[in-house]
Design a protein around this motif. Structure first.
Motif, PDB file in Angstrom:
ATOM      1  N   ALA A 150       0.832  -1.204   0.000  1.00  0.00           N
ATOM      2  CA  ALA A 150       0.000   0.000   0.000  1.00  0.00           C
ATOM      3  C   ALA A 150       0.869   1.257   0.000  1.00  0.00           C
ATOM      4  N   LEU A 151       1.950   1.226   0.769  1.00  0.00           N
ATOM      5  CA  LEU A 151       2.878   2.352   0.800  1.00  0.00           C
ATOM      6  C   LEU A 151       3.444   2.615  -0.587  1.00  0.00           C
ATOM      7  N   GLU A 152       3.884   1.570  -1.250  1.00  0.00           N
ATOM      8  CA  GLU A 152       4.476   1.705  -2.578  1.00  0.00           C
ATOM      9  C   GLU A 152       3.485   2.287  -3.581  1.00  0.00           C
ATOM     10  N   ALA A 153       2.189   1.962  -3.398  1.00  0.00           N
ATOM     11  CA  ALA A 153       1.149   2.435  -4.318  1.00  0.00           C
ATOM     12  C   ALA A 153       0.570   3.791  -3.905  1.00  0.00           C
ATOM     13  N   GLY A 154       1.016   4.314  -2.769  1.00  0.00           N
ATOM     14  CA  GLY A 154       0.478   5.588  -2.299  1.00  0.00           C
ATOM     15  C   GLY A 154      -0.958   5.480  -1.824  1.00  0.00           C
ATOM     16  N   ILE A 155      -1.304   4.331  -1.245  1.00  0.00           N
ATOM     17  CA  ILE A 155      -2.660   4.112  -0.729  1.00  0.00           C
ATOM     18  C   ILE A 155      -2.613   4.130   0.789  1.00  0.00           C
ATOM     19  N   GLY A 156      -3.313   5.067   1.401  1.00  0.00           N
ATOM     20  CA  GLY A 156      -3.333   5.198   2.842  1.00  0.00           C
ATOM     21  C   GLY A 156      -4.346   4.287   3.499  1.00  0.00           C
ATOM     22  N   GLY A 157      -4.240   4.161   4.825  1.00  0.00           N
ATOM     23  CA  GLY A 157      -5.199   3.383   5.591  1.00  0.00           C
ATOM     24  C   GLY A 157      -4.758   1.977   5.920  1.00  0.00           C
ATOM     25  N   PHE A 158      -3.584   1.565   5.419  1.00  0.00           N
ATOM     26  CA  PHE A 158      -3.087   0.214   5.658  1.00  0.00           C
ATOM     27  C   PHE A 158      -1.876   0.197   6.593  1.00  0.00           C
ATOM     28  N   ILE A 197     -12.376 -21.246   4.236  1.00  0.00           N
ATOM     29  CA  ILE A 197     -10.963 -20.936   4.070  1.00  0.00           C
ATOM     30  C   ILE A 197     -10.885 -19.717   3.164  1.00  0.00           C
ATOM     31  N   PHE A 198     -10.467 -18.588   3.721  1.00  0.00           N
ATOM     32  CA  PHE A 198     -10.336 -17.370   2.930  1.00  0.00           C
ATOM     33  C   PHE A 198      -9.154 -17.505   1.979  1.00  0.00           C
ATOM     34  N   THR A 199      -9.344 -17.048   0.744  1.00  0.00           N
ATOM     35  CA  THR A 199      -8.275 -17.149  -0.250  1.00  0.00           C
ATOM     36  C   THR A 199      -7.735 -15.786  -0.676  1.00  0.00           C
ATOM     37  N   SER A 200      -8.600 -14.757  -0.698  1.00  0.00           N
ATOM     38  CA  SER A 200      -8.143 -13.414  -1.047  1.00  0.00           C
ATOM     39  C   SER A 200      -9.197 -12.400  -0.634  1.00  0.00           C
ATOM     40  N   ALA A 201      -8.814 -11.134  -0.707  1.00  0.00           N
ATOM     41  CA  ALA A 201      -9.756 -10.066  -0.370  1.00  0.00           C
ATOM     42  C   ALA A 201      -9.476  -8.850  -1.233  1.00  0.00           C
ATOM     43  N   LEU A 202     -10.552  -8.149  -1.590  1.00  0.00           N
ATOM     44  CA  LEU A 202     -10.446  -6.854  -2.237  1.00  0.00           C
ATOM     45  C   LEU A 202     -10.588  -5.806  -1.143  1.00  0.00           C
ATOM     46  N   MET A 203      -9.593  -4.909  -1.059  1.00  0.00           N
ATOM     47  CA  MET A 203      -9.558  -3.957   0.041  1.00  0.00           C
ATOM     48  C   MET A 203      -9.377  -2.548  -0.500  1.00  0.00           C
ATOM     49  N   GLU A 204      -9.878  -1.572   0.263  1.00  0.00           N
ATOM     50  CA  GLU A 204      -9.830  -0.187  -0.203  1.00  0.00           C
ATOM     51  C   GLU A 204      -9.295   0.751   0.871  1.00  0.00           C
ATOM     52  N   GLY A 205      -8.410   1.642   0.442  1.00  0.00           N
ATOM     53  CA  GLY A 205      -7.919   2.707   1.300  1.00  0.00           C
ATOM     54  C   GLY A 205      -8.246   4.041   0.677  1.00  0.00           C
ATOM     55  N   TYR A 206      -7.276   4.955   0.674  1.00  0.00           N
ATOM     56  CA  TYR A 206      -7.480   6.285   0.113  1.00  0.00           C
ATOM     57  C   TYR A 206      -6.122   6.820  -0.325  1.00  0.00           C
ATOM     58  N   ARG A 207      -6.130   7.783  -1.228  1.00  0.00           N
ATOM     59  CA  ARG A 207      -4.881   8.348  -1.709  1.00  0.00           C
ATOM     60  C   ARG A 207      -4.182   9.086  -0.568  1.00  0.00           C
ATOM     61  N   GLU A 208      -2.875   8.846  -0.476  1.00  0.00           N
ATOM     62  CA  GLU A 208      -2.110   9.466   0.597  1.00  0.00           C
ATOM     63  C   GLU A 208      -0.668   9.643   0.135  1.00  0.00           C
ATOM     64  N   ASP A 209      -0.050  10.707   0.585  1.00  0.00           N
ATOM     65  CA  ASP A 209       1.357  10.949   0.289  1.00  0.00           C
ATOM     66  C   ASP A 209       2.191   9.832   0.914  1.00  0.00           C
ATOM     67  N   PRO A 210       3.052   9.170   0.121  1.00  0.00           N
ATOM     68  CA  PRO A 210       3.875   8.072   0.663  1.00  0.00           C
ATOM     69  C   PRO A 210       4.705   8.485   1.875  1.00  0.00           C
ATOM     70  N   VAL A 221       3.822  10.510   4.209  1.00  0.00           N
ATOM     71  CA  VAL A 221       2.909  10.477   5.359  1.00  0.00           C
ATOM     72  C   VAL A 221       2.696   9.044   5.807  1.00  0.00           C
ATOM     73  N   ILE A 222       2.477   8.149   4.833  1.00  0.00           N
ATOM     74  CA  ILE A 222       2.276   6.735   5.158  1.00  0.00           C
ATOM     75  C   ILE A 222       3.508   6.169   5.846  1.00  0.00           C
ATOM     76  N   ARG A 223       4.684   6.494   5.308  1.00  0.00           N
ATOM     77  CA  ARG A 223       5.933   5.988   5.888  1.00  0.00           C
ATOM     78  C   ARG A 223       6.108   6.488   7.321  1.00  0.00           C
ATOM     79  N   SER A 224       5.738   7.708   7.562  1.00  0.00           N
ATOM     80  CA  SER A 224       5.822   8.264   8.911  1.00  0.00           C
ATOM     81  C   SER A 224       4.898   7.525   9.861  1.00  0.00           C
ATOM     82  N   GLU A 225       3.686   7.207   9.400  1.00  0.00           N
ATOM     83  CA  GLU A 225       2.736   6.456  10.226  1.00  0.00           C
ATOM     84  C   GLU A 225       3.260   5.056  10.526  1.00  0.00           C
ATOM     85  N   MET A 226       3.858   4.412   9.526  1.00  0.00           N
ATOM     86  CA  MET A 226       4.407   3.074   9.723  1.00  0.00           C
ATOM     87  C   MET A 226       5.597   3.098  10.670  1.00  0.00           C
TER      88      MET A 226
END
Length: 290
Positions: free
Chosen positions: A118-126, A189-202, A204-209
């Motif tokens: 998610a960080l690499e894609a610039g997607i926040g919330g993960f 048995i779960f195999t995969s999931a479609l998940m959604e975040g929001y656009r975020e500056d990488p 900012v995400i890196r700082s949160e992580m």
């Protein structure tokens, strides 16, 4: 019945499978506690189709137990009867960015790797997944959360196979999420999931992580053999506070100990058996109740 005998009994039923079948597989090699007896047979399917074929081939009177990364799993010394299914990283451990805000991830992907994708894609919330020592399948099952965010806030839909090998697709509402809980049937048995975040500056995400990582290293025994937080928080309190009040910080049984650093973490100090860990957990529950 030994693992080899179980495989011999099923014979040609399993001949078309592409995944790996391992008889008498040591669960202590899988669990982060590094304890527990063997599984009769460990199956690591190649992909969703292979897993479906396996479930359809195995008679329903033979137990099938699903395990994830093993970070939140305590196995008794007697091991696990029948088949244990553990999704392979190659077939179920990838994350694909499908839009500016959405990621489809396999259930075997480690939470930390999902956060990185998610960080690499610039997607926040993960970012909160960076601090959860587990895999996505377990997170979907128990609505894993940390740092004020829960899995239910990110899930759009979940793919899963039932015990008969039939595919189901569940919406977020279908999962019936609550605190560290979902209403999803136990045989799924779960195999995969479609998940959604929001656009975020990488940045900012890196700082949160980084903040998540700093918090973990400061207050949690992250370098020990542990399953992470052991007890769920009771209403109006924190599990660690109740464990501490009961005098269980540092409590030791055999090679198992409630961490002196964070007393909701149960750790294997080096020689703990599955029995030691279970006995310690039950002793703490009894002392807190008392």
């Amino acid at each position: 019945m030994s693992g080899a005998e179980l495989l011999e009994r099923l014979g040609d039923r399993l001949s078309g499978l592409r995944g790996r079948l391992t008889p008498d597989a040591g669960m202590d090699k899988i669990t982060w506690f590094r304890a527990g007896g063997p599984a009769d047979v460990l199956f690591q399917p190649a992909d969703e189709e292979d897993l479906s074929a396996f479930l359809k081939a195995v008679p329903e009177d033979i137990p099938v137990t699903m395990v994830g990364i093993g970070s939140n799993l305590l196995v008794r010394e007697g091991g696990i009867r029948g088949f244990v299914v553990r999704l392979s990283a190659k077939g179920f451990g990838q994350a694909e960015v499908v839009s500016d805000t959405r990621i489809r991830a396999g259930a075997a992907i480690p939470d930390k790797r999902l956060a990185a994708a998610a960080l690499e894609a610039g997607i926040g919330g993960f970012h909160f997944y960076h601090g959860i020592p587990g895999g996505l399948g377990g997170a979907l099952r128990m609505n894993a959360g940390a740092n004020g965010v829960e899995t239910k806030e990110r899930v759009i839909e979940v793919r899963a196979l039932d015990r008969k090998g039939e595919l189901h697709v569940f919406s977020n509402a279908d999962m019936g999420y609550a605190y560290r809980h979902s209403d999803a049937p136990r045989d799924l048995i779960f195999t995969s999931a479609l998940m959604e975040g929001y656009r975020e500056d990488p940045d900012v995400i890196r700082s949160e992580m980084d903040a998540v990582q700093h918090h973990r290293e400061t207050v949690q025994p992250v370098r020990e053999k542990t399953g992470g937080s052991t007890f769920k928080n009771p209403p109006e309190s924190s599990a660690w506070k109740e464990v501490d009040k009961a005098g269980c910080r540092g409590l030791t049984i055999g090679g198992a100990q409630m961490s002196p650093m964070h007393c909701n973490f149960m750790i294997n100090t080096g020689t703990a058996s599955g029995y030691d860990l279970e006995y310690l957990g039950e002793a703490v529950r009894a002392k807190v109740l008392e």
